[in-house]
Scaffold this active site. Structure first.
Site, PDB file in Angstrom:
ATOM      1  N   LYS A  94      -1.068 -26.598  -0.164  1.00 53.51           N
ATOM      2  CA  LYS A  94      -2.378 -27.150   0.240  1.00 53.51           C
ATOM      3  C   LYS A  94      -2.341 -28.667   0.187  1.00 53.51           C
ATOM      4  O   LYS A  94      -1.535 -29.268  -0.556  1.00 53.51           O
ATOM      5  CB  LYS A  94      -3.517 -26.614  -0.631  1.00 53.51           C
ATOM      6  CG  LYS A  94      -3.454 -26.961  -2.127  1.00 53.51           C
ATOM      7  CD  LYS A  94      -3.975 -28.352  -2.501  1.00 53.51           C
ATOM      8  CE  LYS A  94      -3.870 -28.633  -3.996  1.00 53.51           C
ATOM      9  NZ  LYS A  94      -3.955 -30.057  -4.343  1.00 53.51           N
ATOM     10  N   GLY A 115       4.802 -30.012  -9.261  1.00 49.66           N
ATOM     11  CA  GLY A 115       4.342 -31.286  -9.823  1.00 49.66           C
ATOM     12  C   GLY A 115       4.045 -32.261  -8.706  1.00 49.66           C
ATOM     13  O   GLY A 115       4.121 -33.476  -8.855  1.00 49.66           O
ATOM     14  N   ALA A 116       3.701 -31.722  -7.545  1.00 45.08           N
ATOM     15  CA  ALA A 116       3.631 -32.533  -6.330  1.00 45.08           C
ATOM     16  C   ALA A 116       2.221 -32.598  -5.731  1.00 45.08           C
ATOM     17  O   ALA A 116       2.028 -33.204  -4.686  1.00 45.08           O
ATOM     18  CB  ALA A 116       4.603 -31.979  -5.284  1.00 45.08           C
ATOM     19  N   LEU A 164       0.643 -30.154  -4.441  1.00 50.96           N
ATOM     20  CA  LEU A 164       0.573 -29.272  -3.266  1.00 50.96           C
ATOM     21  C   LEU A 164       0.122 -27.859  -3.631  1.00 50.96           C
ATOM     22  O   LEU A 164       0.071 -26.977  -2.762  1.00 50.96           O
ATOM     23  CB  LEU A 164       1.938 -29.220  -2.569  1.00 50.96           C
ATOM     24  CG  LEU A 164       2.412 -30.552  -1.989  1.00 50.96           C
ATOM     25  CD1 LEU A 164       3.849 -30.436  -1.478  1.00 50.96           C
ATOM     26  CD2 LEU A 164       1.492 -31.014  -0.856  1.00 50.96           C
ATOM     27  N   SER A 215      -0.899 -21.326  -5.398  1.00 57.19           N
ATOM     28  CA  SER A 215      -0.774 -20.493  -4.200  1.00 57.19           C
ATOM     29  C   SER A 215       0.053 -19.249  -4.505  1.00 57.19           C
ATOM     30  O   SER A 215      -0.296 -18.137  -4.089  1.00 57.19           O
ATOM     31  CB  SER A 215      -0.116 -21.308  -3.084  1.00 57.19           C
ATOM     32  OG  SER A 215      -0.058 -20.566  -1.887  1.00 57.19           O
ATOM     33  N   ASP A 266      -7.113 -24.491  -9.053  1.00 55.41           N
ATOM     34  CA  ASP A 266      -6.837 -24.508  -7.610  1.00 55.41           C
ATOM     35  C   ASP A 266      -6.662 -23.111  -7.022  1.00 55.41           C
ATOM     36  O   ASP A 266      -6.605 -22.958  -5.802  1.00 55.41           O
ATOM     37  CB  ASP A 266      -5.539 -25.291  -7.316  1.00 55.41           C
ATOM     38  CG  ASP A 266      -5.758 -26.789  -7.315  1.00 55.41           C
ATOM     39  OD1 ASP A 266      -6.926 -27.225  -7.297  1.00 55.41           O
ATOM     40  OD2 ASP A 266      -4.751 -27.513  -7.324  1.00 55.41           O
TER      41      ASP A 266
END
Ligand code: C5P
Length: 311
Positions: free
Chosen positions: A16, A103-104, A106, A111, A143
């Site tokens: 994401k 750790g990005a 995303l 997910s 998230d």
């Protein structure tokens, strides 16, 4: 031994981006209220889920040996929680093919957790609604609920209040990860230390709340991420990546989540692929050019044959 047809469920777990991310006030539970437009993009992990006949428990395998495969992995925790909630003492075997950097910013782990719940709902025939699955997912991370309402949604509260958005149009997204991770908890602490009080929401963002459908043209002038002011002074390379994406024609470029990925949004595939090639050569960066997703997460059931002792 007899050949028995087994069912395997496969789920693609997309990354994401946060096209808009405002971090508002801190809540009594220590979390922050968020206001975010989130969007899935076609950089995907893949999960394969099967029932284990030999024994109970969760057996997780991952093609990335640096990731734990026990309770420290959100996939493992999602599977154990799903079995517990379903009241099933069932053995589960899960393969995780990792493509999304961690750790990005995303949402890769989140997910994967959502995809695990979705896949087990199908594999075990649980018949759960997306609302029920999102409630379960919330216990695993802020998230996670979003992914049940993907591809596009307005996310508020701690992350649990998700309103799907119809986002008209198509875009290419260039994701640039700088070769180091950023810990979410650290980014929130930096944010608290670098600002006095919580910001209020602009009238333009309030107006978006009432809408069911928006276009990229509506959203991109409002793109922004509150973490940039906290994270960029510590990691100047991220500011440089943002500037380079903009100079290569991105309509908008910003940090995703609490970082470390900076992404650029492009109308044109050729420009996106050119930017990917250029950014992939910059310092220790890795760059991906992918499309913004236009579909929800979905499962595929595939028969596999397994040699089992039956009878
Ligand atoms: O929920 P999750 O485990 O992803 O959150 C990681 C950390 O990020 C939390 O411990 C908290 O410090 C911070 N956080 C927050 N407000 C949110 C989401 C996360 O303060 N809405």
């Amino acid at each position: 031994m007899e050949e028995v047809e087994e069912i395997e469920v496969r789920v693609a777990a997309p990354a994401k981006i946060n096209v808009i991310l405002r971090v508002l006030d801190q809540r009594p539970d220590g979390y922050h209220n968020l206001w975010s437009v989130m969007q899935t993009v076609a950089l995907e992990d893949e999960l394969r889920l099967r029932v284990r006949r030999d024994t109970g428990g969760v057996l997780l395998r991952c093609d990335d040996a640096t990731l734990p495969t026990d309770h420290r992995n959100l996939v493992y925790r999602a599977a154990a929680l799903t079995a517990e909630r379903a009241g099933l003492n069932v053995g589960l075997e899960i393969e995780l093919m990792k493509r999304i950097p961690y750790g990005a910013g995303l949402g890769g782990g989140s997910s994967d957790a959502a995809a695990t719940i979705l896949g087990l709902n199908r594999l075990l025939g649980l018949g759960w609604t997306v609302v029920h699955m999102a409630e379960l997912g919330q216990q695993l991370g802020s998230d996670v609920p979003f992914f049940f309402f993907a591809p596009s949604a307005l996310v508020t509260g701690r992350g649990e209040a998700v309103k799907p958005l119809r986002l008209a149009g198509e875009r290419w997204v260039v994701l640039v990860t700088p070769g180091f991770p950023i810990e979410t908890r650290w980014a929130y602490q930096r944010l608290s230390a670098t600002r006095s009080g919580a910001p209020s929401l602009s009238g333009a963002l309030r107006a978006l709340e009432a809408r069911e459908a928006v276009s990229w043209e509506d959203l991109l002038p409002l793109a922004g991420n509150d973490f940039e002011a906290a994270v960029f002074p510590e990691h100047g390379v991220l500011r440089t990546i943002k500037a380079r994406l903009l100079s290569q024609g991105a309509e908008a470029a910003l940090l995703s989540g609490s970082g470390s990925t900076v992404f650029g949004v492009f109308r044109d595939e050729m420009a996106a692929r050119q930017a990917q090639a250029t950014m992939g050569r910059f310092e220790r960066c890795r760059a991906y050019a992918v499309q913004a997703c236009t579909e929800a997460l979905s499962c595929q059931s595939a028969p596999t044959t397994a040699s089992l002792r039956v009878g």
